[in-house]
Design a protein around this motif. Structure first.
Motif, PDB file in Angstrom:
ATOM      1  N   LEU A 118       0.826  -1.210   0.000  1.00 13.84           N
ATOM      2  CA  LEU A 118       0.000   0.000   0.000  1.00 13.84           C
ATOM      3  C   LEU A 118       0.859   1.258   0.000  1.00 13.84           C
ATOM      4  O   LEU A 118       0.517   2.243  -0.663  1.00 13.84           O
ATOM      5  CB  LEU A 118      -0.943   0.003   1.199  1.00 13.84           C
ATOM      6  CG  LEU A 118      -2.115  -0.964   1.127  1.00 13.84           C
ATOM      7  CD1 LEU A 118      -2.807  -1.085   2.476  1.00 13.84           C
ATOM      8  CD2 LEU A 118      -3.105  -0.540   0.051  1.00 13.84           C
ATOM      9  N   SER A 119       1.968   1.222   0.718  1.00 12.70           N
ATOM     10  CA  SER A 119       2.876   2.377   0.730  1.00 12.70           C
ATOM     11  C   SER A 119       3.390   2.652  -0.674  1.00 12.70           C
ATOM     12  O   SER A 119       3.477   3.808  -1.105  1.00 12.70           O
ATOM     13  CB  SER A 119       4.048   2.129   1.679  1.00 12.70           C
ATOM     14  OG  SER A 119       3.592   2.077   3.004  1.00 12.70           O
ATOM     15  N   GLN A 120       3.711   1.601  -1.385  1.00 14.93           N
ATOM     16  CA  GLN A 120       4.189   1.740  -2.767  1.00 14.93           C
ATOM     17  C   GLN A 120       3.067   2.309  -3.649  1.00 14.93           C
ATOM     18  O   GLN A 120       3.310   3.209  -4.448  1.00 14.93           O
ATOM     19  CB  GLN A 120       4.653   0.387  -3.308  1.00 14.93           C
ATOM     20  CG  GLN A 120       5.208   0.460  -4.713  1.00 14.93           C
ATOM     21  CD  GLN A 120       5.679  -0.906  -5.214  1.00 14.93           C
ATOM     22  OE1 GLN A 120       5.818  -1.842  -4.431  1.00 14.93           O
ATOM     23  NE2 GLN A 120       5.921  -1.005  -6.497  1.00 14.93           N
ATOM     24  N   GLU A 121       1.849   1.799  -3.501  1.00 10.02           N
ATOM     25  CA  GLU A 121       0.715   2.286  -4.291  1.00 10.02           C
ATOM     26  C   GLU A 121       0.433   3.757  -4.003  1.00 10.02           C
ATOM     27  O   GLU A 121       0.137   4.529  -4.917  1.00 10.02           O
ATOM     28  CB  GLU A 121      -0.541   1.454  -3.998  1.00 10.02           C
ATOM     29  CG  GLU A 121      -0.506   0.054  -4.560  1.00 10.02           C
ATOM     30  CD  GLU A 121      -1.730  -0.772  -4.169  1.00 10.02           C
ATOM     31  OE1 GLU A 121      -2.759  -0.185  -3.744  1.00 10.02           O
ATOM     32  OE2 GLU A 121      -1.638  -2.007  -4.290  1.00 10.02           O
ATOM     33  N   ILE A 122       0.552   4.151  -2.743  1.00  8.47           N
ATOM     34  CA  ILE A 122       0.321   5.553  -2.365  1.00  8.47           C
ATOM     35  C   ILE A 122       1.375   6.438  -3.017  1.00  8.47           C
ATOM     36  O   ILE A 122       1.061   7.507  -3.553  1.00  8.47           O
ATOM     37  CB  ILE A 122       0.309   5.715  -0.829  1.00  8.47           C
ATOM     38  CG1 ILE A 122      -0.950   5.055  -0.263  1.00  8.47           C
ATOM     39  CG2 ILE A 122       0.399   7.178  -0.418  1.00  8.47           C
ATOM     40  CD1 ILE A 122      -0.968   4.901   1.239  1.00  8.47           C
ATOM     41  N   GLY A 123       2.617   5.978  -2.996  1.00  8.45           N
ATOM     42  CA  GLY A 123       3.700   6.736  -3.639  1.00  8.45           C
ATOM     43  C   GLY A 123       3.458   6.895  -5.128  1.00  8.45           C
ATOM     44  O   GLY A 123       3.645   7.988  -5.688  1.00  8.45           O
ATOM     45  N   GLU A 124       3.028   5.826  -5.786  1.00  8.40           N
ATOM     46  CA  GLU A 124       2.763   5.877  -7.224  1.00  8.40           C
ATOM     47  C   GLU A 124       1.586   6.807  -7.529  1.00  8.40           C
ATOM     48  O   GLU A 124       1.623   7.588  -8.476  1.00  8.40           O
ATOM     49  CB  GLU A 124       2.494   4.478  -7.773  1.00  8.40           C
ATOM     50  CG  GLU A 124       3.717   3.591  -7.794  1.00  8.40           C
ATOM     51  CD  GLU A 124       3.396   2.129  -8.112  1.00  8.40           C
ATOM     52  OE1 GLU A 124       2.218   1.802  -8.378  1.00  8.40           O
ATOM     53  OE2 GLU A 124       4.343   1.314  -8.085  1.00  8.40           O
ATOM     54  N   ALA A 125       0.531   6.730  -6.709  1.00  7.44           N
ATOM     55  CA  ALA A 125      -0.639   7.577  -6.921  1.00  7.44           C
ATOM     56  C   ALA A 125      -0.293   9.049  -6.677  1.00  7.44           C
ATOM     57  O   ALA A 125      -0.750   9.934  -7.404  1.00  7.44           O
ATOM     58  CB  ALA A 125      -1.781   7.141  -6.016  1.00  7.44           C
ATOM     59  N   ALA A 126       0.541   9.315  -5.672  1.00  5.88           N
ATOM     60  CA  ALA A 126       0.939  10.686  -5.366  1.00  5.88           C
ATOM     61  C   ALA A 126       1.774  11.275  -6.497  1.00  5.88           C
ATOM     62  O   ALA A 126       1.710  12.474  -6.772  1.00  5.88           O
ATOM     63  CB  ALA A 126       1.713  10.721  -4.053  1.00  5.88           C
ATOM     64  N   ALA A 127       2.541  10.433  -7.170  1.00  5.01           N
ATOM     65  CA  ALA A 127       3.385  10.897  -8.275  1.00  5.01           C
ATOM     66  C   ALA A 127       2.553  11.332  -9.480  1.00  5.01           C
ATOM     67  O   ALA A 127       3.059  12.036 -10.351  1.00  5.01           O
ATOM     68  CB  ALA A 127       4.368   9.806  -8.684  1.00  5.01           C
ATOM     69  N   GLN A 128       1.284  10.953  -9.508  1.00  3.02           N
ATOM     70  CA  GLN A 128       0.430  11.311 -10.638  1.00  3.02           C
ATOM     71  C   GLN A 128      -0.042  12.759 -10.572  1.00  3.02           C
ATOM     72  O   GLN A 128      -0.715  13.229 -11.481  1.00  3.02           O
ATOM     73  CB  GLN A 128      -0.790  10.375 -10.717  1.00  3.02           C
ATOM     74  CG  GLN A 128      -0.413   8.951 -11.030  1.00  3.02           C
ATOM     75  CD  GLN A 128      -1.620   8.012 -10.983  1.00  3.02           C
ATOM     76  OE1 GLN A 128      -2.754   8.444 -10.832  1.00  3.02           O
ATOM     77  NE2 GLN A 128      -1.343   6.728 -11.109  1.00  3.02           N
ATOM     78  N   GLY A 129       0.263  13.444  -9.502  1.00  2.00           N
ATOM     79  CA  GLY A 129      -0.080  14.865  -9.448  1.00  2.00           C
ATOM     80  C   GLY A 129      -1.186  15.179  -8.481  1.00  2.00           C
ATOM     81  O   GLY A 129      -1.168  14.745  -7.337  1.00  2.00           O
ATOM     82  N   ASP A 130      -2.174  15.951  -8.920  1.00  2.00           N
ATOM     83  CA  ASP A 130      -3.256  16.481  -8.106  1.00  2.00           C
ATOM     84  C   ASP A 130      -3.917  15.384  -7.258  1.00  2.00           C
ATOM     85  O   ASP A 130      -4.579  14.494  -7.770  1.00  2.00           O
ATOM     86  CB  ASP A 130      -4.291  17.144  -9.017  1.00  2.00           C
ATOM     87  CG  ASP A 130      -5.380  17.849  -8.214  1.00  2.00           C
ATOM     88  OD1 ASP A 130      -5.194  18.028  -6.991  1.00  2.00           O
ATOM     89  OD2 ASP A 130      -6.403  18.218  -8.816  1.00  2.00           O
ATOM     90  N   LEU A 131      -3.762  15.486  -5.916  1.00  2.00           N
ATOM     91  CA  LEU A 131      -4.269  14.453  -5.013  1.00  2.00           C
ATOM     92  C   LEU A 131      -5.743  14.648  -4.652  1.00  2.00           C
ATOM     93  O   LEU A 131      -6.401  13.714  -4.202  1.00  2.00           O
ATOM     94  CB  LEU A 131      -3.434  14.411  -3.734  1.00  2.00           C
ATOM     95  CG  LEU A 131      -1.957  14.061  -3.925  1.00  2.00           C
ATOM     96  CD1 LEU A 131      -1.234  14.068  -2.587  1.00  2.00           C
ATOM     97  CD2 LEU A 131      -1.790  12.721  -4.601  1.00  2.00           C
ATOM     98  N   LYS A 132      -6.272  15.845  -4.892  1.00  2.00           N
ATOM     99  CA  LYS A 132      -7.667  16.114  -4.541  1.00  2.00           C
ATOM    100  C   LYS A 132      -8.629  15.223  -5.317  1.00  2.00           C
ATOM    101  O   LYS A 132      -9.635  14.794  -4.787  1.00  2.00           O
ATOM    102  CB  LYS A 132      -8.015  17.580  -4.814  1.00  2.00           C
ATOM    103  CG  LYS A 132      -7.402  18.536  -3.826  1.00  2.00           C
ATOM    104  CD  LYS A 132      -7.838  19.948  -4.142  1.00  2.00           C
ATOM    105  CE  LYS A 132      -7.137  20.919  -3.211  1.00  2.00           C
ATOM    106  NZ  LYS A 132      -7.415  22.307  -3.564  1.00  2.00           N
ATOM    107  N   GLU A 133      -8.333  14.968  -6.558  1.00  2.00           N
ATOM    108  CA  GLU A 133      -9.230  14.195  -7.416  1.00  2.00           C
ATOM    109  C   GLU A 133      -8.655  12.827  -7.768  1.00  2.00           C
ATOM    110  O   GLU A 133      -9.073  12.215  -8.732  1.00  2.00           O
ATOM    111  CB  GLU A 133      -9.540  14.983  -8.686  1.00  2.00           C
ATOM    112  CG  GLU A 133     -10.284  16.267  -8.402  1.00  2.00           C
ATOM    113  CD  GLU A 133     -10.605  17.062  -9.648  1.00  2.00           C
ATOM    114  OE1 GLU A 133     -10.617  16.470 -10.747  1.00  2.00           O
ATOM    115  OE2 GLU A 133     -10.852  18.264  -9.517  1.00  2.00           O
ATOM    116  N   ASN A 134      -7.719  12.358  -6.977  1.00  2.00           N
ATOM    117  CA  ASN A 134      -7.058  11.096  -7.254  1.00  2.00           C
ATOM    118  C   ASN A 134      -7.703   9.993  -6.397  1.00  2.00           C
ATOM    119  O   ASN A 134      -7.330   9.781  -5.244  1.00  2.00           O
ATOM    120  CB  ASN A 134      -5.557  11.228  -6.964  1.00  2.00           C
ATOM    121  CG  ASN A 134      -4.764  10.045  -7.449  1.00  2.00           C
ATOM    122  OD1 ASN A 134      -5.275   8.931  -7.471  1.00  2.00           O
ATOM    123  ND2 ASN A 134      -3.518  10.279  -7.802  1.00  2.00           N
TER     124      ASN A 134
END
Length: 156
Positions: free
Chosen positions: A28-44
């Protein structure tokens, strides 16, 4: 925290669950890091779902670690086998209804009356604890006191 009475089988099951959850936490930590790298977290949505799952996982890990730290294995526990204690299988007769039923007395984590596993903290088990085969006893049930007889006592 008070002792948690569980069988060796249940203990090993909880250890396995803890191991799996710790592996999931790393994933999950890895998935969170990957998702955060996609940019805008408000709509992620993936980021928020992973963060929520991570929070649930961390809570369960903490619960399991506390339980395992306070666990007392009931298998082979040194108890007086002439009395009903945790680990005993008891056949009890309801004197008013003239019915017999059999339960194994277990810790509250393993309680499952439908499968014949009765928590030692339940009213019926509390009533039978300490009694010998042939004893009559009273249990304080939610509907009021009820009389029983300990017909058979065994440790398997």
């Amino acid at each position: 925290m008070e002792k948690v009475y569980i069988s060796r089988k249940k203990y090993e099951s909880l250890v396995g669950e803890l191991k799996n959850l710790k592996e999931m936490k790393a994933q999950l930590s890895q998935e969170i890091g990957e998702a955060a790298a996609q940019g805008d977290l408000k709509e992620n949505a993936e980021y928020h779902a992973a963060k929520e799952k991570q929070a649930e996982t961390l809570i369960r890990i903490q619960e399991l670690e506390t339980t395992l730290r306070n666990a007392e294995i009931t298998d082979g526990l040194d108890v007086d086998h002439s009395e009903a204690r945790i680990g005993a299988t008891v056949t009890i007769k309801d004197l008013a209804a003239d019915l017999e039923f059999t339960y194994t007395l277990v810790g509250s984590m393993e309680s499952n009356p439908e499968k014949g596993l009765l928590s030692v903290k339940s009213p019926l088990a509390s009533g039978v604890l300490g009694h010998k085969e042939g004893d009559e006893f009273e249990a304080q049930l939610p509907k009021g006191p009820r009389k029983y007889k300990l017909v058979k006592l065994e440790y398997k």
